[in-house]
Design a protein around this motif. Structure first.
Motif, PDB file in Angstrom:
ATOM      1  N   GLY A   1      93.643  86.780 -85.117  1.00 32.84           N
ATOM      2  CA  GLY A   1      94.944  86.720 -84.444  1.00 32.84           C
ATOM      3  C   GLY A   1      95.974  85.960 -85.249  1.00 32.84           C
ATOM      4  N   THR A   2      96.623  85.025 -84.587  1.00 35.79           N
ATOM      5  CA  THR A   2      97.655  84.227 -85.240  1.00 35.79           C
ATOM      6  C   THR A   2      97.093  83.478 -86.448  1.00 35.79           C
ATOM      7  OG1 THR A   2      99.008  83.971 -83.278  1.00 35.79           O
ATOM      8  CG2 THR A   2      99.129  82.198 -84.876  1.00 35.79           C
ATOM      9  N   ALA A   3      95.892  82.937 -86.295  1.00 33.05           N
ATOM     10  CA  ALA A   3      95.289  82.187 -87.404  1.00 33.05           C
ATOM     11  C   ALA A   3      95.077  83.109 -88.613  1.00 33.05           C
ATOM     12  CB  ALA A   3      93.975  81.568 -86.949  1.00 33.05           C
TER      13      ALA A   3
ATOM     14  N   ILE B   1      90.116  79.582 -90.776  1.00 32.45           N
ATOM     15  CA  ILE B   1      91.223  78.948 -90.046  1.00 32.45           C
ATOM     16  C   ILE B   1      91.072  79.231 -88.552  1.00 32.45           C
ATOM     17  CG2 ILE B   1      93.744  78.771 -89.864  1.00 32.45           C
ATOM     18  CD1 ILE B   1      93.967  79.795 -92.707  1.00 32.45           C
ATOM     19  N   SER B   2      91.077  78.181 -87.759  1.00 24.83           N
ATOM     20  CA  SER B   2      90.942  78.365 -86.305  1.00 24.83           C
ATOM     21  C   SER B   2      91.498  77.147 -85.578  1.00 24.83           C
ATOM     22  CB  SER B   2      89.470  78.554 -85.936  1.00 24.83           C
ATOM     23  OG  SER B   2      89.305  78.501 -84.537  1.00 24.83           O
ATOM     24  N   GLN B   3      92.488  77.369 -84.740  1.00 23.46           N
ATOM     25  CA  GLN B   3      93.064  76.270 -83.957  1.00 23.46           C
ATOM     26  C   GLN B   3      91.967  75.570 -83.156  1.00 23.46           C
ATOM     27  OE1 GLN B   3      94.261  74.020 -80.828  1.00 23.46           O
ATOM     28  NE2 GLN B   3      93.639  76.063 -80.203  1.00 23.46           N
ATOM     29  N   SER B   4      91.215  76.355 -82.400  1.00 24.74           N
ATOM     30  CA  SER B   4      90.214  75.785 -81.495  1.00 24.74           C
ATOM     31  C   SER B   4      88.958  75.340 -82.237  1.00 24.74           C
ATOM     32  CB  SER B   4      89.813  76.828 -80.457  1.00 24.74           C
ATOM     33  OG  SER B   4      89.226  77.952 -81.115  1.00 24.74           O
ATOM     34  N   GLY B   5      88.673  75.985 -83.339  1.00 25.20           N
ATOM     35  CA  GLY B   5      87.420  75.715 -84.051  1.00 25.20           C
ATOM     36  C   GLY B   5      86.220  76.268 -83.311  1.00 25.20           C
ATOM     37  N   GLU B   6      86.458  77.066 -82.271  1.00 20.30           N
ATOM     38  CA  GLU B   6      85.360  77.605 -81.473  1.00 20.30           C
ATOM     39  C   GLU B   6      85.402  79.128 -81.396  1.00 20.30           C
ATOM     40  OE1 GLU B   6      83.008  75.746 -80.666  1.00 20.30           O
ATOM     41  OE2 GLU B   6      83.853  73.732 -80.577  1.00 20.30           O
ATOM     42  N   THR B   7      86.304  79.769 -82.110  1.00 21.33           N
ATOM     43  CA  THR B   7      86.389  81.227 -82.047  1.00 21.33           C
ATOM     44  C   THR B   7      85.104  81.824 -82.629  1.00 21.33           C
ATOM     45  OG1 THR B   7      88.769  81.151 -82.161  1.00 21.33           O
ATOM     46  CG2 THR B   7      87.748  83.212 -82.832  1.00 21.33           C
ATOM     47  N   ALA B   8      84.393  82.580 -81.788  1.00 22.80           N
ATOM     48  CA  ALA B   8      83.053  83.042 -82.162  1.00 22.80           C
ATOM     49  C   ALA B   8      83.081  83.859 -83.458  1.00 22.80           C
ATOM     50  CB  ALA B   8      82.465  83.856 -81.017  1.00 22.80           C
TER      51      ALA B   8
ATOM     52  N   ALA C   1      98.966  76.484 -74.152  1.00 24.88           N
ATOM     53  CA  ALA C   1      99.410  77.871 -73.952  1.00 24.88           C
ATOM     54  C   ALA C   1      98.521  78.801 -74.770  1.00 24.88           C
ATOM     55  CB  ALA C   1     100.861  78.019 -74.394  1.00 24.88           C
ATOM     56  N   VAL C   2      98.212  79.952 -74.190  1.00 31.80           N
ATOM     57  CA  VAL C   2      97.358  80.908 -74.904  1.00 31.80           C
ATOM     58  C   VAL C   2      98.023  81.335 -76.220  1.00 31.80           C
ATOM     59  CG1 VAL C   2      96.383  83.231 -74.790  1.00 31.80           C
ATOM     60  CG2 VAL C   2      96.171  81.687 -72.835  1.00 31.80           C
ATOM     61  N   ALA C   3      99.322  81.534 -76.170  1.00 34.02           N
ATOM     62  CA  ALA C   3     100.033  81.944 -77.381  1.00 34.02           C
ATOM     63  C   ALA C   3     100.124  80.762 -78.346  1.00 34.02           C
ATOM     64  CB  ALA C   3     101.425  82.431 -77.020  1.00 34.02           C
ATOM     65  N   ALA C   4      99.591  80.951 -79.532  1.00 34.26           N
ATOM     66  CA  ALA C   4      99.633  79.877 -80.536  1.00 34.26           C
ATOM     67  C   ALA C   4     101.043  79.764 -81.098  1.00 34.26           C
ATOM     68  CB  ALA C   4      98.647  80.203 -81.650  1.00 34.26           C
ATOM     69  N   THR C   5     101.589  78.562 -81.112  1.00 28.87           N
ATOM     70  CA  THR C   5     102.936  78.363 -81.665  1.00 28.87           C
ATOM     71  C   THR C   5     102.928  77.203 -82.653  1.00 28.87           C
ATOM     72  OG1 THR C   5     103.499  77.035 -79.712  1.00 28.87           O
ATOM     73  CG2 THR C   5     104.195  79.349 -79.712  1.00 28.87           C
TER      74      THR C   5
ATOM     75  N   LYS D   1     103.947  91.106 -78.082  1.00 29.71           N
ATOM     76  CA  LYS D   1     102.920  91.884 -77.369  1.00 29.71           C
ATOM     77  C   LYS D   1     102.195  91.001 -76.366  1.00 29.71           C
ATOM     78  CE  LYS D   1     101.168  93.527 -81.244  1.00 29.71           C
ATOM     79  NZ  LYS D   1     100.605  94.299 -82.352  1.00 29.71           N
ATOM     80  N   GLU D   2     101.770  89.832 -76.824  1.00 27.31           N
ATOM     81  CA  GLU D   2     100.832  89.074 -75.995  1.00 27.31           C
ATOM     82  C   GLU D   2     101.466  88.426 -74.772  1.00 27.31           C
ATOM     83  OE1 GLU D   2     100.057  85.245 -78.778  1.00 27.31           O
ATOM     84  OE2 GLU D   2      98.360  85.679 -77.497  1.00 27.31           O
ATOM     85  N   ILE D   3     102.744  88.077 -74.834  1.00 28.58           N
ATOM     86  CA  ILE D   3     103.288  87.450 -73.623  1.00 28.58           C
ATOM     87  C   ILE D   3     104.408  88.239 -72.955  1.00 28.58           C
ATOM     88  CG2 ILE D   3     102.575  85.060 -74.114  1.00 28.58           C
ATOM     89  CD1 ILE D   3     105.518  84.613 -74.982  1.00 28.58           C
TER      90      ILE D   3
HETATM   91  C1  AGP Z   1      97.658  83.683 -80.683  1.00 24.13           C
HETATM   92  O1  AGP Z   1      98.848  83.647 -79.995  1.00 24.13           O
HETATM   93  C2  AGP Z   1      96.498  84.141 -79.966  1.00 24.13           C
HETATM   94  N1  AGP Z   1      96.351  83.594 -78.708  1.00 24.13           N
HETATM   95  C3  AGP Z   1      95.251  84.405 -80.766  1.00 24.13           C
HETATM   96  O2  AGP Z   1      95.554  85.414 -81.660  1.00 24.13           O
HETATM   97  C4  AGP Z   1      94.568  83.235 -81.508  1.00 24.13           C
HETATM   98  O3  AGP Z   1      95.356  82.819 -82.568  1.00 24.13           O
HETATM   99  C5  AGP Z   1      93.185  83.704 -81.977  1.00 24.13           C
HETATM  100  O4  AGP Z   1      92.414  84.040 -80.865  1.00 24.13           O
HETATM  101  C6  AGP Z   1      92.478  82.701 -82.833  1.00 24.13           C
HETATM  102  O5  AGP Z   1      92.234  81.508 -82.154  1.00 24.13           O
HETATM  103  P1  AGP Z   1      91.773  80.231 -82.929  1.00 24.13           P
HETATM  104  O6  AGP Z   1      92.896  79.833 -83.837  1.00 24.13           O
HETATM  105  O7  AGP Z   1      91.479  79.201 -81.895  1.00 24.13           O
HETATM  106  O8  AGP Z   1      90.564  80.611 -83.727  1.00 24.13           O
END
Ligand code: AGP
Length: 592
Positions: free
Chosen positions: A293-295, A338-345, A389-393, A473-475
């Motif tokens: 996704g955003t990452a 790259i992952s904001q959450s560090g938990e994306t499977a 927020a679900v949308a990464a900013t 798209k997402e929001i």
């Molecule tokens: C971004 O607006 C999304 N919600 C999504 O694409 C997100 O960036 C993606 O699921 C990856 O998440 P992560 O960075 O936590 O791995």
């Protein structure tokens, strides 16, 4: 995505679970539930009090359930629609269970268990686990969970209660995250650390394939053989707490926080010791980058910068595809995940696969205690603060900064010099503040009824176009495409008709004539054009011009995206949606 929680507390167990579930809400979910072990009176022994509902955690408010040992769940439907019956916890015989993950062999197991006499009440894959635990049970609760888990394929974090063992919770994890924690007079397990803020004082993440047990008023981690693991619990930092929303949405708040997030991330990068990754980066003939996704867009920006400055190739993959391509990665390669959450499977699996093949893994993440950070050889931390927020900013802009910083370090390790823009990074927070001032509300009003739109760019601006389209798209739920402007004539232009909106970002002077040509082609077919650029002399090239604050060109993607984030958020509002709760989406995508 699903969140799980477990709590042992003589007092207020139900309330503690409820509060923890509320803090798991941000992950995205469609139903929630709690089960507590309850004393059977007057017969003696224990049973379960279960409350589970489709909808929000608030549906669980009301008379508290009594008991000191409980589990809770927020469900993001995978197998079976959101409903009261499919909501967790699931109960079979003496056991109640909550699950995050996907049991990939659930169909075969369900068939086997049905043939053995089990009657399923839900459509979930998770019910298979609790029935399996029940079948494996021969008087040893922990052994039953271990034996059941050994039969599972896929991913899971589970928390299980047994009526024969009041005061005990047995948990297991494979791929899905799970943390053990302790607070004043209470013990916890939970899917993530921020959800424990305010409850627990110390925490310890479980490793893959490990178990957590709460028993005899203690909490401990165990390996696959049931042997206790010695691992220290660390203090939960005050800043781990989830923020309050205040007025407006989390998304609006988080966009407004971008300047501070950039300043904090830059400060931390300056203090980061890159020495551990000097050798792998110096020796790497190429880099790999994976994300979702955003990452993934940040990964593309890493590619652009490394290829431009360091002149080595960066092979960029969406994480979900990487592992299935039989990637040609091995010793001597460096993979940046790259992952904001560090938990994306998907990202975790891609990183795991690369590591198994001998590659050096660099994580870029906002979560210091995440599974990705634990797995990586080296972590670069965003200091974006919690992103709800679900949308990464703000995390995206900080990911760009980290990616560029890594590119600069790679250049330094290879050629003992830094890129020309390196000294200008300090200007980013101020420029981001100026970009927040870009007024896109008239644009949002003009296009909020559009059925579709294009975002264009060339060079580094393609990534900004892709990210702008993803946000819309997402929001705002408007079909949008982010595209290389040069591709317009190769098919995309066919959809442009009277009034069709096309926005282009142009932050590279040398590419401006070509981008402006693309807009002219759109205009000639009746499309409405928007141009975002720091070069005001380009204003006449579009119907609407959005002036960006100036920065050295390579750093412009960090500010060009901000008006697009604001635009998407504004469109979302005008169309009557909640930017924090995009339909069907979850913040933390912990299943593949
Ligand atoms: C971004 O607006 C999304 N919600 C999504 O694409 C997100 O960036 C993606 O699921 C990856 O998440 P992560 O960075 O936590 O791995």
């Amino acid at each position: 995505m699903c969140g799980i929680a477990g709590c042992f507390s003589e007092k207020g167990c139900y309330e503690k679970l409820l509060r923890t579930l509320r803090r798991l809400e941000y992950r995205g979910y469609d139903s929630a539930g709690i089960a507590l072990l309850r004393k059977n009176r007057p017969r003696g022994g224990y049973g379960f009090s279960v409350r589970k509902k489709r909808g929000y955690v608030s549906a669980l408010d009301g008379t508290r359930l009594s008991g000191s040992t409980g589990i809770g769940h927020t469900r993001w439907a995978t197998h079976g629609a959101p409903s009261d019956v499919n909501a967790h916890p699931h109960v079979a015989g003496k056991f109640a269970l909550v699950h995050n993950g996907i049991v990939e062999n659930y169909a075969a197991l369900r068939e086997e268990l049905t043939a053995a006499g089990e009657t399923f009440v839900s459509e979930t894959d998770s019910e298979v686990i609790v029935r399996l635990v029940s079948r494996c049970y021969k008087g040893d609760f922990f052994a039953a969970v271990r034996d059941a888990c050994a039969r599972l394929e896929g991913s899971y974090a589970v928390a299980v209660l047994c009526t024969d063992f009041p005061g005990e919770i047995v948990c297991a994890r494979k791929k899905s995250p799970l943390v053990a924690a302790a607070g004043k007079n209470a013990l916890y397990v939970c899917s993530d650390v921020p959800a424990l803020a305010g409850e627990a004082e110390f925490f310890c993440p479980a490793g893959d394939g490990e178990f957590i047990r709460i028993a005899g008023g203690k909490i401990f981690l165990c390996d696959g053989d049931g042997k206790e693991i010695e691992r220290p619990f660390v203090r939960l930092a005050a800043q781990s707490a989830l923020p309050e929303k205040g007025e407006g949405s989390f998304m609006e708040k988080e966009i407004a926080e971008i300047p501070q997030a950039l300043a904090d991330t830059l400060k931390s990068l300056r203090r980061t010791d890159f020495a551990p990754c000097a050798r792998p980066l110096r020796g790497a003939k190429r880099l790999f980058a994976v994300a979702c996704g955003t990452a993934y867009h940040a990964a593309l920006a890493l590619r652009d910068m490394v290829e431009e400055e360091v002149k080595i190739p960066v092979l960029c993959h969406t994480a979900s595809e990487f592992r299935y391509r039989g990637p040609l990665i091995g010793e001597g390669d460096v993979l940046v995940a790259i992952s904001q959450s560090g938990e994306t499977a998907d990202t975790l699996e891609a990183a795991r696969g690369a590591k198994e093949r001998g590659a050096y893994v660099v994580a870029v993440t906002n979560a210091a205690h995440s599974s990705l950070a634990a797995l990586a050889d080296f972590s670069l931390l965003l200091h974006a603060g919690p992103e709800i927020a679900v949308a990464a900013t703000k995390s995206y802009v900080c990911q760009l900064l980290c990616a560029w910083y890594l590119a600069a370090q790679t250049l330094f390790f290879k050629q003992t010099r830094l890129p020309a823009w390196f000294g200008e990074l300090d200007r980013l927070p101020e420029a981001a503040r100026a970009a927040l001032g870009c007024d896109v509300s008239a644009l949002a009003e003009q296009f909020s009824g559009a059925r579709g739109m294009y975002f264009l760019g060339r060079g580094q601006d393609v990534v900004t176009a892709m990210e702008g389209a993803l946000k819309v798209k997402e929001i705002a739920y408007i079909f949008a495409e982010g595209y290389a402007a040069g591709e317009l004539k190769h098919g995309t232009l066919a959809l442009v008709e009277e009034g069709f909106p096309v926005a282009a970002a142009c932050t590279v002077r040398a590419l401006a004539p070509k981008t402006c040509n693309a807009l002219a082609e759109v205009k000639a077919r009746g499309g409405v054009t928007v141009l975002l650029s720091q070069y005001r002399d380009l204003a006449a090239a579009a119907d609407v011009f959005v002036a960006l604050p100036p920065l050295p060109e390579p750093l412009m993607p960090a500010v060009a995206v901000i008006p697009l984030q604001k635009f998407a958020c504004d469109m979302c509002r005008r169309r009557g949606y909640d930017p924090d709760k995009p339909r069907n989406l979850a913040k933390s995508v912990t299943v593949e």
